[in-house]
Design an enzyme around this catalytic site. Structure first.
Site, mmCIF file in Angstrom:
data_model
loop_
_atom_site.group_PDB
_atom_site.id
_atom_site.type_symbol
_atom_site.label_atom_id
_atom_site.label_comp_id
_atom_site.label_asym_id
_atom_site.label_seq_id
_atom_site.Cartn_x
_atom_site.Cartn_y
_atom_site.Cartn_z
ATOM 1 N N GLU A 99 -2.601 9.138 7.805
ATOM 2 C CA GLU A 99 -1.152 8.941 7.924
ATOM 3 C C GLU A 99 -0.560 9.805 9.035
ATOM 4 O O GLU A 99 0.444 9.446 9.649
ATOM 5 C CB GLU A 99 -0.467 9.256 6.598
ATOM 6 C CG GLU A 99 -0.689 8.212 5.516
ATOM 7 C CD GLU A 99 0.103 6.932 5.730
ATOM 8 O OE1 GLU A 99 1.209 6.993 6.292
ATOM 9 O OE2 GLU A 99 -0.408 5.859 5.343
ATOM 10 N N CYS A 142 -4.262 -1.744 -1.810
ATOM 11 C CA CYS A 142 -4.373 -0.327 -2.148
ATOM 12 C C CYS A 142 -5.379 -0.210 -3.290
ATOM 13 O O CYS A 142 -5.177 -0.808 -4.354
ATOM 14 C CB CYS A 142 -2.997 0.199 -2.578
ATOM 15 S SG CYS A 142 -3.026 1.853 -3.315
ATOM 16 N N HIS A 152 -7.163 3.143 3.746
ATOM 17 C CA HIS A 152 -7.009 4.034 4.900
ATOM 18 C C HIS A 152 -8.357 4.347 5.555
ATOM 19 O O HIS A 152 -8.412 4.670 6.749
ATOM 20 C CB HIS A 152 -6.357 5.357 4.487
ATOM 21 C CG HIS A 152 -4.890 5.273 4.196
ATOM 22 N ND1 HIS A 152 -4.394 4.670 3.060
ATOM 23 C CD2 HIS A 152 -3.815 5.712 4.896
ATOM 24 C CE1 HIS A 152 -3.065 4.759 3.066
ATOM 25 N NE2 HIS A 152 -2.693 5.378 4.162
ATOM 26 N N ASP A 174 0.861 -1.181 0.000
ATOM 27 C CA ASP A 174 0.000 0.000 0.000
ATOM 28 C C ASP A 174 0.894 1.227 0.000
ATOM 29 O O ASP A 174 2.124 1.123 0.143
ATOM 30 C CB ASP A 174 -0.915 -0.014 1.234
ATOM 31 C CG ASP A 174 -1.866 1.174 1.269
ATOM 32 O OD1 ASP A 174 -2.439 1.496 0.213
ATOM 33 O OD2 ASP A 174 -2.028 1.790 2.333
ATOM 34 N N SER A 175 0.281 2.398 -0.101
ATOM 35 C CA SER A 175 1.047 3.637 -0.050
ATOM 36 C C SER A 175 1.540 3.954 1.353
ATOM 37 O O SER A 175 2.406 4.817 1.524
ATOM 38 C CB SER A 175 0.195 4.801 -0.570
ATOM 39 O OG SER A 175 -0.952 4.979 0.255
ATOM 40 N N CYS A 186 -10.716 3.007 -0.225
ATOM 41 C CA CYS A 186 -9.306 3.234 0.092
ATOM 42 C C CYS A 186 -9.037 2.525 1.410
ATOM 43 O O CYS A 186 -9.846 2.631 2.345
ATOM 44 C CB CYS A 186 -9.012 4.737 0.218
ATOM 45 S SG CYS A 186 -7.344 5.110 0.811
#
Length: 268
Positions: free
Chosen positions: A153, A74, A187, A11-12, A185
């Site tokens: 994040e 992701c 997140h 993932d990012s 997403c």
């Protein structure tokens, strides 16, 4: 026959840990190699060619770690990079889009489905196309939410800032009368409390992670890639492209547990 090689996922940043949690729950006998590309987070504003390049670099690294299967943890890369890189690598792989879409269609009661995701995922139209392919009669509403990944994040879930951002992005979807919302997403499940408070109990939330891991498990079974219970000891390894300490801090905050060892790998 048992295959003790690890599953790779990336993932990012920390968002893919929501997918890792489902592996630990649904496939507890499997080892994993996780890559968080936190040097390049967020992915949403980036161009498709950039994202494909990141995915190729990460996949090359994961393959070098001996992974037997790759999960694109992701949504942005699932929608943009997966269709391209799948043709260039022999390792089997799965993304989040198709399993998430199937789950949303199953639980939707009125056929009005919202998708909230990064700018790149919404622009790709991947969710919209996949939903319409399953049922052309669906009413589908997409909403880009560029502020949410940076908030997660930065450890800002559960704050007034995150509630305000979720409220802003969800408002057009509420006005459209959605009955189901895909959290497009990885997140976003960390902001589930905000989404539930804003949308209320009548709107179903779909996190594609669980459906994806169940689909991965079925495919791995067909391919003979599962590790039998009681086989080799399970090991989970974590790598990042950016700051390992930032990743550990975020993981500790969201998962409530310590990740003792995170290694930095410079891919570029």
């Amino acid at each position: 026959m048992s295959d003790p090689r690890p599953i790779g996922l990336f993932d990012s940043g920390v968002g893919g840990l929501t997918v890792s949690r489902q592996i630990f729950r649904l496939m507890p006998g499997e080892s994993t190699v996780y890559f968080g590309d936190n040097a390049h987070v967020p992915y949403g504003p980036r161009k498709p060619e950039e994202l494909i390049g990141f995915a190729e670099d990460i996949l090359t690294f994961l393959v070098s770690c001996g992974v037997k299967y790759v999960i694109f943890a992701c949504n942005t890369n699932s929608s943009i990079s997966l269709p391209v890189v799948r043709k260039r690598y022999t390792v089997p792989m799965i993304g989040l889009i198709e399993p998430g879409v199937r789950q949303a269609v199953r639980v939707s009661t009125g056929g009005r489905i919202g998708v909230i995701a990064t700018e790149a995922t919404i622009k790709s139209g991947a969710y919209q196309r996949a939903l319409k392919a399953l049922n052309p009669e669906l009413a589908v509403f997409g909403q880009a939410a560029p502020r949410l990944v940076p908030l997660v994040e930065a450890g800002q879930a559960g704050t007034w800032e995150s509630f305000e951002a979720v409220s802003e992005y969800v408002q057009p979807l509420k006005q459209a009368g959605i009955d189901t919302l895909i959290l497009g997403c990885t997140h976003y499940p960390f902001l589930e409390a905000e989404f539930r408070e804003v949308l209320g109990p009548e709107v179903k939330l779909v996190d594609p992670a669980e459906a994806t891991i169940m689909a991965a498990r079925e495919e791995m079974y067909r391919l003979g890639l599962l590790n039998n219970p009681g086989g080799d000891p399970v090991q989970h390894r974590y790598f990042v492209s950016g700051d390992p300490r930032a990743f550990q801090k975020a993981a500790r905050y969201f998962l409530g547990e310590e990740i003792p060892s995170v290694q930095q790998v410079k891919l570029d």
